[in-house]
Design an enzyme around this catalytic site. Sequence first.
Site, mmCIF file in Angstrom:
data_model
loop_
_atom_site.group_PDB
_atom_site.id
_atom_site.type_symbol
_atom_site.label_atom_id
_atom_site.label_comp_id
_atom_site.label_asym_id
_atom_site.label_seq_id
_atom_site.Cartn_x
_atom_site.Cartn_y
_atom_site.Cartn_z
ATOM 1 N N HIS A 121 0.876 -1.180 0.000
ATOM 2 C CA HIS A 121 0.000 0.000 0.000
ATOM 3 C C HIS A 121 0.913 1.230 0.000
ATOM 4 C CE1 HIS A 121 -2.767 2.933 1.910
ATOM 5 N NE2 HIS A 121 -3.757 2.145 1.512
ATOM 6 N N ASP A 198 3.278 -4.727 7.910
ATOM 7 C CA ASP A 198 2.037 -3.966 7.838
ATOM 8 C C ASP A 198 0.874 -4.956 7.964
ATOM 9 O OD1 ASP A 198 -0.288 -2.813 6.902
ATOM 10 O OD2 ASP A 198 0.648 -1.806 5.198
ATOM 11 N N GLN A 201 -4.299 -5.618 6.751
ATOM 12 C CA GLN A 201 -5.265 -6.554 6.168
ATOM 13 C C GLN A 201 -5.332 -7.895 6.895
ATOM 14 O OE1 GLN A 201 -7.521 -5.817 4.025
ATOM 15 N NE2 GLN A 201 -6.746 -3.794 3.505
ATOM 16 N N LYS A 224 -10.262 -1.488 10.572
ATOM 17 C CA LYS A 224 -10.374 -2.676 9.703
ATOM 18 C C LYS A 224 -10.770 -3.906 10.508
ATOM 19 C CE LYS A 224 -7.200 -0.974 6.298
ATOM 20 N NZ LYS A 224 -7.790 -0.440 5.064
ATOM 21 N N CYS A 362 -4.797 2.222 -3.740
ATOM 22 C CA CYS A 362 -3.603 2.816 -3.105
ATOM 23 C C CYS A 362 -2.390 1.898 -3.254
ATOM 24 C CB CYS A 362 -3.830 3.151 -1.629
ATOM 25 S SG CYS A 362 -5.139 4.327 -1.367
HETATM 26 N N1 7TS Z 1 -1.613 -0.896 4.538
HETATM 27 C C1 7TS Z 1 -2.496 -1.710 3.963
HETATM 28 C C2 7TS Z 1 -2.081 -3.080 3.527
HETATM 29 C C3 7TS Z 1 -3.816 -1.263 3.786
HETATM 30 O O1 7TS Z 1 -4.709 -2.074 3.229
HETATM 31 C C4 7TS Z 1 -4.183 0.040 4.209
HETATM 32 C C5 7TS Z 1 -5.555 0.605 3.957
HETATM 33 C C6 7TS Z 1 -3.226 0.826 4.836
HETATM 34 C C7 7TS Z 1 -1.944 0.330 4.974
HETATM 35 C C8 7TS Z 1 -3.539 2.186 5.393
HETATM 36 O O2 7TS Z 1 -4.378 2.038 6.496
HETATM 37 P P1 7TS Z 1 -5.087 3.326 7.144
HETATM 38 O O3 7TS Z 1 -6.067 2.746 8.080
HETATM 39 O O4 7TS Z 1 -4.029 4.114 7.809
HETATM 40 O O5 7TS Z 1 -5.722 4.073 6.005
HETATM 41 N N2 7TS Z 1 -6.190 0.031 2.855
HETATM 42 C C9 7TS Z 1 -7.286 0.474 2.218
HETATM 43 C C10 7TS Z 1 -7.850 -0.196 1.138
HETATM 44 O O6 7TS Z 1 -7.428 -1.243 0.668
HETATM 45 N N3 7TS Z 1 -8.921 0.490 0.704
HETATM 46 O O7 7TS Z 1 -9.063 1.577 1.469
HETATM 47 C C11 7TS Z 1 -8.057 1.573 2.419
#
Ligand code: 7TS
Length: 404
Positions: A121, A198, A201, A224, A362
Amino acid sequence: MLDINKIRADFPILKREVNGRPLIYFDNAATSQKPIQVIEKIVEYYTHYNANIHRGVHSLSQEATDHFEGAREKVRAFFNIPQCKQVIFTSGNTHSINAVASGAHVFVNKGDEVIVSAVEHHSNIVPWQMLCERVGATLKVIPVLDNGTLDMDSYHQLLNPKTAFVVVNHISNALGVTNPIKEIIAAAHRHGAMTLIDGAQSCAHMKVDVQAIDADFYTISGHKMCGPTGIGVLYGKEEALNSLPPYQGGGEMIDQVSFEKTTYAGLPHKFEAGTPNIAGGIALGAAVDYLNEIGMENIAAYENELLIYATEQIKTIPGAKIYGDVTDKAAVISFNVASLHPYDIGTIIDKLGVAVRTGHHCAQPVMDRFEIPGTVRASFAFYNTKEEIDVMVQALQRAVNMLS
Ligand code: 7TS
């Protein structure tokens, strides 16, 4: 195994309609829905014990502190984190990664190398690029194979005495593929490199044990995993967190302040400057309770059933191509149908009540690797059903007929 009707009754949003149709929510990789137990916890906090924490002598502040620290203990146990002080509350996964990358100059020197994977991401790419620019290090990339798995031979070849940090996601958000992080971490450690995984997911879809994985840092987003937005977690090994300089300065993160010299508080407070998201932390504790009650093994097994069923069904659509079609993956299906634009498909099936994400998710380098503008991504959670998958596949079929 799971009482899906009972579970679904806990999620008020699943009762609503979108565009005159029952909502079918298949965008769980972006954010999960929230059970009533989590929603009510937020109301309970603001109704009954709203106060700032860690600083009041008064009872209300003590009560709020007890709930917040109680949530920290729940999170600790959930991820098998050794000590509560290694649970750093952040605003989310992006904040957690930036907190490490911004101080990682203590681990990465000029001329060193940082390895990321090709399926990250953007939030696990850009902070490391910024670090490399700052210290004069080089970013190296583990390539991805045609089936969406990482090219592990290339990874082992990339490792060398200059490798200072390896950062990889546990599960790719763009493809859903689970990465072999134990092997990745062990190899990095053999070369003396630090590791950050990370877990955005993975945290809601499998049992995560940070000690078994042996990661130096592990990052999580509360939203999540059935928690609210604006709360996340950074786990680190004690020594790694002690070496890492604080990300932000301010109240709560200090030991002594004078104009000559300031000393920092111990863990976890060194990384928790300012008033934290108190309601968010407490509600994340409620989300952990909720997930524990259902059981992460049960969740993983049920979601895998949904994955297998949906994969089979999507493949019945002529021209459908799934990216990352392997067995070791989360319930995320990224696909295209012939040369139809993912956005057009997503827009039409939304009219039929089905929420999916379309685009690059992203993770633009993943799309570049497969030479596509984006994908349609259906991502499932334990409150979804095979019947909903049937409705999605019918909606997809209609969209394809309209667009072809
Ligand atoms: N890393 C991964 C693997 C992610 O899926 C996401 C968010 C992030 C980092 C960032 O997380 P945040 O909570 O700080 O935004 N992924 C997604 C997605 O797949 N669609 O919308 C957000």
